[in-house]
Design an enzyme around this catalytic site. Structure first.
Site, short mmCIF file in Angstrom:
data_model
loop_
_atom_site.label_atom_id
_atom_site.label_comp_id
_atom_site.label_asym_id
_atom_site.label_seq_id
_atom_site.Cartn_x
_atom_site.Cartn_y
_atom_site.Cartn_z
N ALA A 230 0.84 -1.20 0.00
CA ALA A 230 0.00 0.00 0.00
C ALA A 230 0.87 1.25 0.00
O ALA A 230 1.86 1.34 0.74
CB ALA A 230 -0.92 0.00 1.22
N HIS A 270 -5.43 10.21 -8.85
CA HIS A 270 -4.97 9.42 -9.99
C HIS A 270 -5.33 10.10 -11.30
O HIS A 270 -4.52 10.16 -12.24
CB HIS A 270 -5.60 8.02 -9.96
CG HIS A 270 -4.89 7.08 -9.03
ND1 HIS A 270 -4.36 5.88 -9.46
CD2 HIS A 270 -4.61 7.15 -7.71
CE1 HIS A 270 -3.79 5.25 -8.43
NE2 HIS A 270 -3.94 6.01 -7.36
#
Length: 399
Positions: A230, A270
């Site tokens: 992560a 993103h």
């Protein structure tokens, strides 16, 4: 047409004077780079920098035949003294063409940042394009033939290559050389790996290259799996591998989650990072995409694809899992892996490493961990390159 790279670094060089950063500390030997300057066939000098005469001498080249000196960008600091015998340095107005007494034709290409790019054609018809630091072409017109060589700020402006590829100015046989390398680039093998993903390479100062003599493009991995923990930087690593290509299809397998602001923030971050020329598809139906012809695919991520697949087969219920879920999930994974094996598209996929930490407390959590490990191993088996990202650093496991 021969090009001697008298320097390949940023305007301040590499290492930068008095800079204590890790990249500058590691810049030793062949990694030391003077400010970028090019000598074309001994007749044209592109960018005049301090130490040009000494750099030419170290490369075994003479500046005695230089008939034109052209600058690509404003040079900060004290004025550079023109060595005796060299013509005064100047710049060609955007769009104008200059013909040298040597027969070379030079055309000024407009940039989207301060500076001028130069397209150079030799009397024999070889062509190159040289872009200034931090610059990308502002307009190339209609479709055009590929250049034999492009020298550009590949690390700082990968979108410049995407524009050139989209316009047809960079083709499979175009040699891409990274210049204007600054201390923001990773040192050593990591720089070579990152440039190779863009189809480019870096060379030491003093290297002479023949335009059009390249035997062929460097082999690029067509299927790549990027894995990591992560927040390790795996998605950024995957995006870097395709940022110099236009029209990439970004396959988001997570979709949207109503009422989850933290997820919305992740998705937004993103999207802002991705080039505007990329197209997004939110789907877990990967097999048809892999089977179709088209531009590169970036799949982010396989972990969410697996979550969706386990939802669909009822894998979270122990009874359903034992009766039919395990078999149906293996069939779905098998279809995906077969599609990866058969695809002709360039694919970069992101996944998670979940088996290296705390053992999940629930049976369903352990089931997901185990199935993701199996999926990752099977998917990686079909990829030319597999990369593990740890603390933002990419470790090549295969390829």
């Amino acid at each position: 047409m021969d090009v001697t790279l008298l320097g390949t670094g940023a305007p301040e060089g590499l290492p930068r004077p008095d800079c204590p950063c890790a990249a500058c500390a590691a810049a030793r030997g062949p990694a030391v780079r003077a400010a970028t300057a090019l000598l074309v066939d001994g007749a044209l000098l592109l960018d005049l920098t301090p130490g040009t005469v000494q750099a030419a001498a170290r490369a075994g080249r003479s500046l005695g035949g230089v008939r034109q000196v052209l600058l690509t960008h404003p040079h900060d600091g004290p004025p550079v003294e023109v060595p005796p015998g060299l013509p005064s340095a100047g710049r060609v107005p955007d769009g104008r063409e200059l013909t040298l007494i040597s027969g070379h034709r030079v055309r000024a290409v407009p940039m989207d940042a301060p500076g001028t790019g130069y397209e150079v054609a030799s009397p024999e018809g070889a062509t190159l394009l040289y872009l200034p630091p931090g610059g990308a072409p502002a307009g190339l017109g209609g479709p055009r033939r590929p250049y034999g060589m492009v020298l550009a700020d590949v690390v700082g402006r990968p979108d410049a290559l995407a524009r050139l590829r989209e316009a047809g100015a960079v083709g499979p046989e175009t040699e891409l050389v990274a210049v204007h390398l600054d201390h923001g680039v990773p040192p050593g093998a990591e720089l070579d790996r990152r440039l190779a993903a863009a189809g480019a390479r870096a060379v030491p100062d003093g290297t002479t290259l023949a335009v059009g003599a390249r035997p062929g493009p460097p082999p690029l991995p067509r299927r790549t799996l990027v894995t990591g923990g992560a927040r390790s930087g795996k998605s950024l690593e995957a995006e870097r591998r395709l940022e110099s290509y236009p029209g990439v299809v970004y396959v988001a397998t997570g979709g949207t989650r109503a009422g989850d602001p933290e997820w919305a923030d992740r998705v937004g971050a993103h999207r802002e990072r991705r080039p505007s020329s990329w197209r997004t598809e939110e789907t877990c139906d990967l097999v048809p995409l892999l089977a179709a012809e088209g531009p590169p695919l970036l799949v982010d991520c396989l972990s969410l694809w697996l979550t969706d697949a386990m939802d669909r087969v009822g894998a979270w219920d122990d009874e359903v899992w034992a009766k039919s879920g395990r078999r149906e999930l293996r069939e779905r994974v098998g279809e995906l892996v077969a599609a990866v094996r058969a695809t002709r598209r360039t694919v970069v996929a992101v996944t998670n490493e979940t088996g290296s930490g705390v053992v999940p407390a629930t049976a369903s959590g352990r089931r997901f961990r185990d199935e993701l490990g199996r999926l990752n191993a099977a998917f990686a088996g079909e990829c030319e390159q597999v990369v593990l990202v740890v603390a933002g650093q990419a470790l090549v496991l295969r390829g």
